[in-house]
Design a protein around this motif. Structure first.
Motif, short mmCIF file in Angstrom:
data_model
loop_
_atom_site.label_atom_id
_atom_site.label_comp_id
_atom_site.label_asym_id
_atom_site.label_seq_id
_atom_site.Cartn_x
_atom_site.Cartn_y
_atom_site.Cartn_z
N MET A 89 106.32 24.21 77.56
CA MET A 89 105.40 23.75 78.61
C MET A 89 105.44 22.23 78.61
SD MET A 89 101.42 24.68 79.26
CE MET A 89 101.79 26.40 79.47
N THR A 106 106.49 17.81 66.16
CA THR A 106 107.64 16.92 66.33
C THR A 106 107.41 15.67 65.46
OG1 THR A 106 106.62 15.80 68.20
CG2 THR A 106 108.08 17.68 68.70
N ASP A 125 106.54 17.27 82.90
CA ASP A 125 107.70 16.69 83.60
C ASP A 125 108.78 17.77 83.83
OD1 ASP A 125 109.90 15.33 84.44
OD2 ASP A 125 110.13 14.10 82.63
N GLN A 183 116.04 17.69 63.26
CA GLN A 183 117.18 17.23 62.45
C GLN A 183 116.75 16.72 61.08
OE1 GLN A 183 120.05 14.63 64.54
NE2 GLN A 183 119.97 13.37 62.70
N THR A 184 115.69 15.90 61.05
CA THR A 184 115.21 15.38 59.77
C THR A 184 114.24 16.37 59.14
OG1 THR A 184 115.09 13.32 61.01
CG2 THR A 184 114.39 13.23 58.71
N GLY A 228 102.95 15.26 73.83
CA GLY A 228 102.15 15.60 75.02
C GLY A 228 100.77 16.13 74.65
N ALA A 265 103.42 22.40 83.46
CA ALA A 265 101.95 22.43 83.43
C ALA A 265 101.44 21.43 82.40
CB ALA A 265 101.47 23.84 83.08
N ASP A 266 100.14 21.15 82.51
CA ASP A 266 99.48 20.20 81.61
C ASP A 266 98.95 20.96 80.39
OD1 ASP A 266 97.77 18.43 80.37
OD2 ASP A 266 96.98 17.58 82.24
N VAL A 267 99.51 20.68 79.22
CA VAL A 267 99.09 21.43 78.02
C VAL A 267 97.62 21.16 77.69
CG1 VAL A 267 101.38 21.60 76.93
CG2 VAL A 267 99.93 19.65 76.42
N MET A 303 107.28 19.42 60.01
CA MET A 303 108.08 18.74 61.04
C MET A 303 109.38 19.50 61.26
SD MET A 303 109.22 14.81 61.25
CE MET A 303 110.94 14.75 60.85
N ILE A 304 109.68 19.72 62.53
CA ILE A 304 110.85 20.54 62.87
C ILE A 304 111.90 19.68 63.57
CG2 ILE A 304 111.60 22.47 64.34
CD1 ILE A 304 108.78 23.71 63.67
N ALA A 360 112.11 17.30 82.10
CA ALA A 360 112.16 17.14 80.64
C ALA A 360 113.38 17.89 80.08
CB ALA A 360 110.88 17.66 80.00
N SER A 365 109.41 16.74 74.58
CA SER A 365 110.41 16.28 75.55
C SER A 365 111.74 17.01 75.40
CB SER A 365 110.62 14.77 75.41
OG SER A 365 111.05 14.46 74.10
N GLY A 366 112.11 17.37 74.16
CA GLY A 366 113.38 18.09 73.96
C GLY A 366 114.53 17.17 73.58
N SER A 367 114.24 16.15 72.75
CA SER A 367 115.31 15.27 72.28
C SER A 367 116.27 16.07 71.41
CB SER A 367 114.72 14.13 71.45
OG SER A 367 114.40 14.63 70.17
N GLY A 398 104.02 18.67 70.52
CA GLY A 398 104.70 17.40 70.72
C GLY A 398 103.72 16.33 71.13
C1 LIG Z 1 117.77 9.94 63.08
C2 LIG Z 1 116.63 10.57 63.81
C3 LIG Z 1 116.15 11.78 63.35
C4 LIG Z 1 115.07 12.40 64.03
N1 LIG Z 1 114.62 13.59 63.56
C5 LIG Z 1 113.64 14.22 64.25
C6 LIG Z 1 113.17 15.50 63.83
O1 LIG Z 1 113.58 16.07 62.81
N2 LIG Z 1 112.22 16.11 64.57
C7 LIG Z 1 111.69 15.53 65.72
O2 LIG Z 1 110.84 16.16 66.35
N3 LIG Z 1 112.11 14.32 66.09
C8 LIG Z 1 113.05 13.65 65.40
N4 LIG Z 1 113.45 12.42 65.82
C9 LIG Z 1 112.74 11.81 66.94
C10 LIG Z 1 113.28 12.31 68.28
O3 LIG Z 1 114.40 11.55 68.66
C11 LIG Z 1 112.20 12.25 69.38
O4 LIG Z 1 111.71 10.94 69.46
C12 LIG Z 1 111.04 13.21 69.18
O5 LIG Z 1 111.52 14.52 68.95
C13 LIG Z 1 110.17 13.24 70.42
O6 LIG Z 1 109.02 13.99 70.16
P1 LIG Z 1 108.09 14.52 71.34
O7 LIG Z 1 108.89 15.40 72.23
O8 LIG Z 1 106.87 15.07 70.70
O9 LIG Z 1 107.62 13.18 72.07
P2 LIG Z 1 108.10 12.53 73.43
O10 LIG Z 1 109.56 12.34 73.46
O11 LIG Z 1 107.23 11.34 73.61
O12 LIG Z 1 107.76 13.63 74.54
C14 LIG Z 1 106.48 14.00 74.91
C15 LIG Z 1 106.62 14.97 76.07
O13 LIG Z 1 105.37 15.48 76.41
C16 LIG Z 1 105.27 15.57 77.82
N5 LIG Z 1 103.86 15.47 78.15
C17 LIG Z 1 103.06 14.38 78.13
N6 LIG Z 1 101.80 14.73 78.45
C18 LIG Z 1 101.81 16.06 78.68
C19 LIG Z 1 100.81 16.99 79.05
N7 LIG Z 1 99.52 16.62 79.21
N8 LIG Z 1 101.18 18.28 79.21
C20 LIG Z 1 102.46 18.68 79.06
N9 LIG Z 1 103.45 17.82 78.69
C21 LIG Z 1 103.12 16.54 78.51
C22 LIG Z 1 106.09 14.43 78.35
O14 LIG Z 1 106.55 14.74 79.66
C23 LIG Z 1 107.22 14.36 77.33
O15 LIG Z 1 108.33 15.12 77.77
C24 LIG Z 1 114.50 11.78 65.16
C25 LIG Z 1 115.00 10.55 65.61
C26 LIG Z 1 116.03 9.96 64.93
C27 LIG Z 1 116.54 8.63 65.43
#
Ligand SMILES: Cc1cc2nc3c(=O)[nH]c(=O)nc-3n(C[C@H](O)[C@H](O)[C@H](O)COP(=O)(O)OP(=O)(O)OC[C@H]3O[C@@H](n4cnc5c(N)ncnc54)[C@H](O)[C@@H]3O)c2cc1C
Length: 348
Positions: A306, A255, A309, A272-273, A232, A324-326, A269-270, A312, A288-290, A230
């Motif tokens: 991991m 993500t 936050d 919904q889309t 992070g 933990a910090d990845v 990419m894993i 999260a 983050s786990g959206s 992700g």
């Molecule tokens: C219609 C629609 C469809 C979508 N389809 C998809 C889809 O198919 N797949 C998908 O993935 N997303 C999809 N999204 C996007 C989705 O909503 C999120 O924005 C996305 O999943 C967030 O990705 P993320 O967790 O990598 O990033 P972020 O939400 O930015 O999260 C990053 C995380 O990393 C953590 N972090 C930061 N630094 C560190 C560190 N050093 N060590 C450990 N942790 C750390 C933070 O605490 C945070 O929780 C879609 C959005 C929409 C609107």
């Protein structure tokens, strides 16, 4: 004496035993027979082992047709399909049900052609109403649900051969659960043996080699262990994760924000889309786990995450979580694994 069964379920055995897809399709066979108001039977190749017999008993299989043949039968898909068609005809089966595994996917069209049957593959659900048996599957990258109706569901096989168009149906693996529903009657299946007619000199296809899937190139939808990066993860951490995945035989996922950075193709990419995945182990690194992401991973058998936050959203969806910090942990894990691999190479 062969009895009548409206549904014949193909139970795939590996070294004489059933895997989760095999157990899942048995549970589905019972449910489909109940839905259609008919009897059912299971068919398998080679003698089932002790654990498989127990699985047949737990699934309440009433009749088991064990198809025997020469050792080379496993490499002759057309002969296997022919043998299953013979068994289906002997039982008077209207529906042949298979899991959409490699074997199920290769047998189904051959059987449908031999039986002049309707075919529907990778069904995720079905239901019966006045129109017939409604079958559903995901289409266009899971953006839409395609629906077809097998109208002969209402007609009885006793109308005679030709009166009913049979159905060959494969169920998507992600729709199958190895859990035996409560209340399923258990008991020893009545066992019948059949011998496959095999024309070993025939022109048909023959399997010459089985190559295990390479985790680095396999479709993530089929992968058993997935490491997903992700936002992070920075570029260096992402590369460390990919290297770790390579060393331990895991597949790589991302993500959406990571895909947007251009670090992988869209096929990784894993969510919904992106792809829906069903691995044994899903490791979410810095995600983050959206809901858009988690929607694609909920069928994973075990989710580990991991994240820095502790609040999260990924944590409640995970079986195990590390705060933990990845960027710190991943390079260290990689160094340990490298050292372990190197010492093994030296011992060799
Ligand atoms: C219609 C629609 C469809 C979508 N389809 C998809 C889809 O198919 N797949 C998908 O993935 N997303 C999809 N999204 C996007 C989705 O909503 C999120 O924005 C996305 O999943 C967030 O990705 P993320 O967790 O990598 O990033 P972020 O939400 O930015 O999260 C990053 C995380 O990393 C953590 N972090 C930061 N630094 C560190 C560190 N050093 N060590 C450990 N942790 C750390 C933070 O605490 C945070 O929780 C879609 C959005 C929409 C609107």
């Amino acid at each position: 004496m062969t009895r009548h069964a409206g549904v014949l379920v193909f139970a795939e055995l590996s070294a004489g035993e059933l895997d989760d897809a095999g157990k899942g399709i048995l549970a589905e066979g019972r449910r489909l027979a109940t839905t259609l108001g008919t009897s059912w039977a299971a068919g398998c190749f080679a003698a089932a082992g002790g654990a498989a017999q127990e699985a047949f008993r737990r699934a309440g299989v009433p009749d088991l047709v064990e198809i025997d043949g020469p050792p080379g039968l496993a490499d002759l898909p057309e002969a296997q399909a022919e043998a299953l068609v013979d068994a289906a005809r002997a039982l008077g089966a209207k529906v042949i049900l298979l899991a959409h595994t490699d074997q199920g996917a290769s047998l189904a069209p051959v059987m449908a052609a031999r039986l002049s049957a309707a075919i529907f593959t990778e069904a995720v659900s079905y239901g019966r109403d006045f129109a017939g048996l409604t079958l559903r599957r995901q289409a266009l990258g899971a953006q839409v649900v395609e629906q077809r109706i097998w109208t002969d569901a209402a007609r009885d096989a006793s109308c005679g051969e030709g009166a009913v168009t049979p159905l060959v149906l494969t169920m998507s693996r992600r729709a199958l659960s190895a859990v035996v529903p409560p209340g399923t009657p258990r008991g020893e299946a009545r066992r019948t043996s059949r011998t496959a007619r095999v024309d070993a000199t025939g022109e048909g296809a023959r399997v010459t080699e089985r190559i295990p899937p390479d985790p680095q190139t396999v479709d993530v939808a089929e992968a058993q262990v997935i490491f997903t990066a992700g936002k992070g993860c920075d570029r260096g951490t992402f590369e460390a994760m990919c290297e770790l995945a390579r060393l331990v035989g895991a597949s790589v996922g991302v993500t959406r924000p990571v895909y947007d950075l251009g670090w992988t193709g869209f096929e990784r990419m894993i969510g919904q889309t992106g792809k829906t995945v069903v691995p044994r182990l899903y490791f979410a690194w810095g995600i983050s786990g959206s809901m858009h992401h988690v929607g694609g991973i909920t069928e994973s058998r075990r989710i580990v995450c991991m994240n820095l936050d502790p609040k999260a959203a990924i944590f409640p969806s995970a079986d195990e979580g590390f705060v933990a910090d990845v960027r710190e942990v991943l390079p260290r894990v990689l160094a340990h694994v490298h050292a372990a691999v190197d010492s093994r190479e030296v011992k060799r």
